[in-house]
Design a protein around this motif. Structure first.
Motif: not given
Length: 126
Positions: A38-58
């Motif tokens: 869902t859109i909410r799930g997509y946003a959660q995935l993006a912000t969760s990934a960023e919580s680990f550090g700078t995202v170089l690539a997905v």
């Protein structure tokens, strides 16, 4: 967020959930998590990934079947996305370990593995 840590995210897309794995630059797994498609799930995935550090690539597998919505969202969000080719399953069956290869480290199972064939992700019409 640890701004000094650069991470790569691998996503395996499915009908109801997307599974994301976050790796550091040495290829160490930092975490995995499932997100609803869902859109909410997509946003959660993006912000969760960023919580680990700078995202170089997905790295995304399945951008043509269950991943177009996430692909579009991540692109608009500003994360660089590459399409990762699905492993050739016919060779995986014939590559079962033998006694001489048992001591070798296992092949990476994350779609974000650095050796995986990849290309810039684009939406394809069917």
């Amino acid at each position: 967020m640890n701004e000094d840590l650069a991470v790569t995210v691998g996503v395996d897309s499915h009908k109801d959930v997307h599974v994301a794995a976050v790796l550091d630059q040495a290829g160490r797994l930092l975490g995995t998590r499932s997100f609803p498609t869902t859109i909410r799930g997509y946003a959660q995935l993006a912000t969760s990934a960023e919580s680990f550090g700078t995202v170089l690539a997905v790295g995304m597998e399945g951008t043509g079947s269950h991943g177009p919505g996430l692909l579009r969202f991540l692109g608009e969000y500003g994360l660089p996305v590459v399409e990762v080719d699905r492993p050739d399953r016919s060779t995986a069956v014939s590559a079962r370990p033998t006694p001489s290869t048992l001591r070798l480290p296992p092949e990476p199972c994350s779609p974000a593995a650095p050796a995986a064939p990849r290309r810039p992700a684009t939406l394809r019409s069917r």
